[in-house]
Design an enzyme around this catalytic site. Structure first.
Site, PDB file in Angstrom:
ATOM      1  N   GLU A   1       0.801  -9.753  -7.954  1.00  0.00           N
ATOM      2  CA  GLU A   1       0.221  -8.600  -8.630  1.00  0.00           C
ATOM      3  C   GLU A   1       1.335  -7.634  -9.014  1.00  0.00           C
ATOM      4  OE1 GLU A   1      -2.779  -6.420  -6.481  1.00  0.00           O
ATOM      5  OE2 GLU A   1      -3.314  -5.258  -8.243  1.00  0.00           O
TER       6      GLU A   1
ATOM      7  N   GLY B   1       2.830  -2.010   0.520  1.00  0.00           N
ATOM      8  CA  GLY B   1       2.265  -2.092   1.865  1.00  0.00           C
ATOM      9  C   GLY B   1       1.789  -3.494   2.203  1.00  0.00           C
ATOM     10  N   ALA B   2       0.975  -4.051   1.319  1.00  0.00           N
ATOM     11  CA  ALA B   2       0.390  -5.357   1.593  1.00  0.00           C
ATOM     12  C   ALA B   2      -0.277  -5.865   0.325  1.00  0.00           C
ATOM     13  CB  ALA B   2      -0.647  -5.255   2.706  1.00  0.00           C
TER      14      ALA B   2
ATOM     15  N   GLU C   1      -3.548  -8.466  -1.180  1.00  0.00           N
ATOM     16  CA  GLU C   1      -4.834  -9.065  -0.809  1.00  0.00           C
ATOM     17  C   GLU C   1      -5.055 -10.481  -1.323  1.00  0.00           C
ATOM     18  OE1 GLU C   1      -4.432  -6.462  -3.027  1.00  0.00           O
ATOM     19  OE2 GLU C   1      -5.849  -6.618  -4.699  1.00  0.00           O
ATOM     20  N   ASN C   2      -4.009 -11.280  -1.547  1.00  0.00           N
ATOM     21  CA  ASN C   2      -4.178 -12.653  -2.039  1.00  0.00           C
ATOM     22  C   ASN C   2      -5.346 -13.346  -1.327  1.00  0.00           C
ATOM     23  OD1 ASN C   2      -1.459 -12.287  -3.207  1.00  0.00           O
ATOM     24  ND2 ASN C   2      -0.850 -12.419  -1.067  1.00  0.00           N
TER      25      ASN C   2
ATOM     26  N   GLU D   1      -7.000  -4.479   2.799  1.00  0.00           N
ATOM     27  CA  GLU D   1      -6.750  -5.790   2.169  1.00  0.00           C
ATOM     28  C   GLU D   1      -7.923  -6.731   2.422  1.00  0.00           C
ATOM     29  OE1 GLU D   1      -4.414  -5.508   0.176  1.00  0.00           O
ATOM     30  OE2 GLU D   1      -3.423  -3.802   1.092  1.00  0.00           O
TER      31      GLU D   1
ATOM     32  N   HIS E   1     -10.785  -6.018   0.103  1.00  0.00           N
ATOM     33  CA  HIS E   1     -10.558  -6.488  -1.270  1.00  0.00           C
ATOM     34  C   HIS E   1     -11.212  -7.852  -1.509  1.00  0.00           C
ATOM     35  CE1 HIS E   1      -8.166  -3.746  -3.577  1.00  0.00           C
ATOM     36  NE2 HIS E   1      -7.117  -3.752  -2.799  1.00  0.00           N
TER      37      HIS E   1
ATOM     38  N   GLU F   1      -9.125  -0.706  -6.707  1.00  0.00           N
ATOM     39  CA  GLU F   1      -8.333   0.088  -5.758  1.00  0.00           C
ATOM     40  C   GLU F   1      -9.068   1.336  -5.271  1.00  0.00           C
ATOM     41  OE1 GLU F   1      -6.169  -1.206  -4.258  1.00  0.00           O
ATOM     42  OE2 GLU F   1      -5.334  -2.777  -5.555  1.00  0.00           O
TER      43      GLU F   1
END
Ligand code: B3K
Ligand code: ZN
Length: 882
Positions: A128, A268-269, A271-272, A305, A308, A327
């Site tokens: 992303e 930060g992270a 969400e795959n 995450e 998401h 988001e």
């Protein structure tokens, strides 16, 4: 829709792709320098698309070594492989066809950390927003959804672990030292949710049974030896999964959910689908190395995450203009989760502090943009607090306007109607309009108009008629590209308090719609009258921060003190204390500027100490009550011609006045809040630590002696207390022997732990005063400073620029020049990191002229850089325009 060449992309130009992607089959042969990627893509031409239309795929820094149509090599005359695109002509009319693209990439050389890269010998991806095109040529946009099969081949010893999205299909040895694994993700997804991780990692395992009885394997992968640090994250994950079932009716949908913690990560992270990749900062924790704030962040980001999976993954964005669709909504969901897990009021206060500190300045400066922008040059620059935090506030306002039941109905409809789709804000809003039968068109301006609305309020009470009247006026300030604004639909929660501390039940007023305690401000000017009010009420306005606005309401200090003491809404109490403090702090800054001592109202001291003494209130709230508005809050209140040194000096004087007045009480409190049992990261224990450390900080102001903080440092048995004590020492007595000794003891003890060493850098980078720039320069030469690690760069250079107003904005402009050089140095390696740190200058125009001039020159120096990335180019350009 192509964004990476620096051209401007407009929302109005959106159109669907000409070709529909049906399936994706990827094979990776991993090698640090030469990874081979074979992508087999099944497409068909969309109905009605002419035969002359070619297939255009996105690419970025790719080397293509093969291109086939239905397994036959494509003749060079039938395609063009350019820098950013691959165009293939003469494709079948309507029957599905298979394109095979073979590329060769170099993960080791990928310092942008976008696409496939290496971090501590682990292969890892970040796609992303537009990283997938750095892996293969692809229709790299969020409205192209397909199921993926992924085959990973790698050396077994170097990469015993081969992970991708979805469910594990199987794997085997290949007899040549290599092995392979195959994964299948049945949920159609856009390419930005693709992930691959391969390497040698340790794991923490658990499981979760969903509401409908699906058994989900949970795995958190970390560096070997760090497994014990992942137990809190695992606990947070299980709580998140349960909460999403209870609060939103959302269940997990694969057999496995994995999190991988890596140490080099731009954000930060991520969400795959089924395989979240995390900055290890937001996974690893234990009492000796993580603060209470770290624990709270881990809990919130793990939840974010995970959430998401429904808001973002199963229902995704049609285009990147809709980013807030996933988001803003997901931040709202994680805020609600944390509020339920912890203290709702304290959580709300923290959210609003953050919103005001980060989003309000963005909305008031050259980088202001709507929650849903209409154009961008580099989409990575739009992962902003406006899209995230204001986006969350807009979602919260929908819940406030509709009430909990209708909001839930609207969400259920959204999930039912759009599951598996890529949609827009309009689709989202239509669900709430439908269930509530409300016209949300005026409300939708919150998505389209940038700038923080200013609401000016005055009140009058007519004892004879027993009426109470509010005159309200709203104004949305001009922002870049938007000069004239329409009035917004602003939901204001209100309460009418009586002198005896009770609250009136609200009669329905004339002049405005009211639902429950929510007053709907919809006109530019509105007069609202309540009848049958027997005595003068005290108005509590924008309770719970029901609308993200600036409020101009000249309320008598006595009324504010009354709210601070009696409001049933604890957020409103905190807000009232802030409103009492701000005029004192602004006046103190003015005094400091003209060299006269500041005065502090006795009413403020009294209100603060009254709140802090109230044992019926939870310690975490009392700590928040005692925390005065920050220097950036004061700067924002002053608005223009700011002098950060004066703001700092004025605030110090007010802090000292409160500290001296409450000295004995703070000493008592410090003892009383001492831990009674073993460390626990729960919210109540964290609240006690917060209150104790706040007391310590005031005590040190009162005593003006490092002894107490040094003692606290040496007796601390957890990272919260240890780092607080070190911060107090370093910030108040930077050159004291106690401080130097504590800093070197801390460094020696934690030299092996990168995340703790980040704190050591941050504490020193935020020491107030002009000399800190010299310290930062020295620290950059420390062997522990690693310029290639984003966390380290943010910890030292980022926090210096973002969180050290007096150091960074030093009057001679050296802070800005330093930053300009750093940006030009970081940009070629990692444009996203450089662009993000540069936004620390977003409020430069509100500085006094001499500093603003230095800032402008530094920005110009960056703008003149020979080869700016689109990321930095875009930020610096917007910052200088106007
Ligand atoms: N969606 C990611 C952020 C991606 C940022 C790309 N520049 C993490 C999150 O918001 O959950
Ligand atoms: Zn997110």
């Amino acid at each position: 829709m192509r964004t990476d060449t620096g051209e401007i992309i407009h929302l109005e130009d959106y159109r669907p792709t000409d070709f529909v992607l049906e399936r994706v089959d990827l094979t990776f042969e991993l090698d640090p320098r030469q990874t081979k990627v074979e992508a087999r893509l099944i497409f068909h031409r969309r109905e009605g698309v002419g035969l002359d239309m070619p297939l255009v795929l996105d690419g970025d820094e790719l080397k293509m070594t093969g291109l086939l149509l239905d397994q036959e090599e494509i003749a060079p005359a039938n395609y063009d492989a350019a820098d950013r695109t691959l165009t293939i002509r003469h494709l079948p009319a309507s029957a599905p066809f298979e394109i095979t693209v073979v590329t060769e990439i170099d993960p080791q050389a990928n310092t942008k950390l976008m696409g496939l890269y290496r971090t501590s010998d682990v292969y890892c991806t970040q796609c992303e927003a537009e990283g997938f095109r750095r892996i293969t040529y692809f229709p790299d946009r969020p409205d192209v959804l397909a199921p993926y099969t992924v085959n990973i081949i790698a050396d077994k010893e170097a990469a015993p672990l081969l992970l991708s999205n979805g469910n594990y299909l199987g794997g085997a040895n290949m007899g040549d030292g290599r092995h392979f694994a195959a994964w299948f993700d049945p949920h159609p997804k856009p390419s930005y949710l693709f992930a691959l991780v391969a390497g040698d990692l340790g794991v923490v395992e658990d499981s979760f049974t969903t509401l409908s009885g699906r058994e989900v394997a949970l795995k958190i992968y970390v560096e070997h030896g760090k497994e014990p640090y992942a137990t809190y994250a695992m606990d947070a994950l299980k709580r998140s999964m349960k909460w999403d079932e209870e609060a939103f009716g959302r269940e997990y949908d694969l057999d496995i959910f994995m999190i991988v913690a890596v140490s080099d990560f731009n954000m930060g992270a991520m969400e795959n689908k089924g395989l979240n990749v995390f900055n290890d900062k937001y996974v690893l924790a234990d009492p000796n190395t993580a603060t209470d704030a770290d624990y709270a962040n881990i809990e919130a980001i793990i939840a974010h995450e995970y959430f998401h999976n429904w808001t973002g993954n199963r229902i995704t964005c049609r285009d990147w203009f809709q980013l807030c669709l996933k988001e803003g909504l997901t931040v709202y969901r994680d805020h609600e989760f944390s509020a339920d897990q912890r203290s709702r009021a304290v959580k709300r206060i923290a959210e609003v502090r953050h919103l005001k500190a980060e989003q309000f300045p963005e909305d008031a400066g050259p980088l202001a943009h709507p929650v849903r922008p209409v154009k961008y040059r580099e989409i990575n620059n739009f992962y902003t607090t406006t899209v995230y935090e204001k986006g969350s506030e807009v979602t919260r306002m929908i819940a406030t306007l509709l009430g909990a039941d209708l909001f839930k109905k609207g969400m259920d409809l959204y999930f039912d109607r759009h599951d598996g789709q890529a949609v827009t804000i309009e689709d989202f809003l239509a669900c709430f309009a439908e269930v509530s039968k409300r016209d949300l068109s005026q409300f939708s301006l919150w998505y389209h108009q940038a700038g923080t609305p200013l609401v000016t309020v005055s009140t009058s009470y007519d004892a004879g008629r027993q009426t109470f009247t509010l005159s309200l006026e709203q104004m949305v300030p001009p922002t870049p590209g938007q000069t004239a604004k329409e009035p917004m639909h602003i939901p204001l929660r209100i309460g009418l308090l009586l002198e005896d501390g009770t609250e009136m039940s609200l009669p329905s007023p004339a002049g405005a719609e009211m639902t429950g305690d929510v007053l709907h401000l919809t006109e530019r000017k509105q007069t609202v009258t309540f009848e049958g009010i027997p005595s003068r009420p005290i108005l509590s306005l924008n309770r719970g921060f029901s609308a993200p606005i600036n409020l101009h309401f000249e309320q008598a200090p006595a009324d504010r003190a009354h709210i601070a003491r009696h409001e049933s809404d604890l957020f409103a109490r905190w807000q009232a204390l802030n409103d009492l403090a701000l005029p004192n702090l602004v006046a103190a800054a003015a005094s400091a500027r003209s060299g006269v001592p500041a005065r502090c109202d006795a009413a403020l001291v009294d209100a603060l100490l009254t709140a802090a003494r109230d044992d019926r209130l939870e310690p975490a709230f009392r700590a928040q009550a005692l925390a005065l508005p920050s220097e950036s809050d004061i700067a924002r209140e002053i608005g223009s011609n700011n002098n950060p040194d004066a703001i700092h000096a004025g605030r110090q004087q007010i802090m000292t006045a409160v500290a001296v007045a409450g000295r004995e009480f703070f000493a008592e409190l410090f003892d009383k809040m001492a831990a009674t049992g073993p460390f626990s990261p729960d919210a109540a224990s964290a609240g006690r630590r917060a209150l104790r450390n706040t007391a310590l900080s005031y005590l040190v102001y009162a005593e003006n002696d490092p002894a107490r903080a040094a003692a606290a440092f040496h007796s601390a048995d957890n990272m919260t207390d240890l780092s607080q004590a070190l911060t107090i020492l370093a910030h108040r007595f930077p050159d004291a022997p106690e401080t130097l000794q504590a800093l070197s003891a801390f460094k020696a003890r934690f030299a092996e732990n990168a995340l703790v060493i980040d704190k050591w850098f941050t504490i020193q980078a935020t020491i107030p005063g002009a000399e800190t720039l010299g310290r930062v320069r020295t620290l950059m030469a420390d062997p522990l400073f690693a310029g290639s690690n984003p966390n380290r760069v943010r910890a030292l250079i980022g926090t210096f620029a973002f969180s050290n107003p007096t150091g960074f904005n030093r009057a001679d402009g050296d802070g800005y020049r330093f930053l300009a050089h750093q940006i030009l140095d970081i940009d070629p390696r990692n444009p996203q990191l450089a662009a993000r740190i540069l936004t620390s200058m977003r409020s430069w125009r509100s500085l006094e002229e001499i500093r603003a001039e230095h800032a402008r020159n530094a920005l110009r120096e960056i703008a003149a850089g020979a080869t700016l990335s689109p990321d930095v180019g875009d930020i610096v350009e917007r910052m200088l325009v106007g």
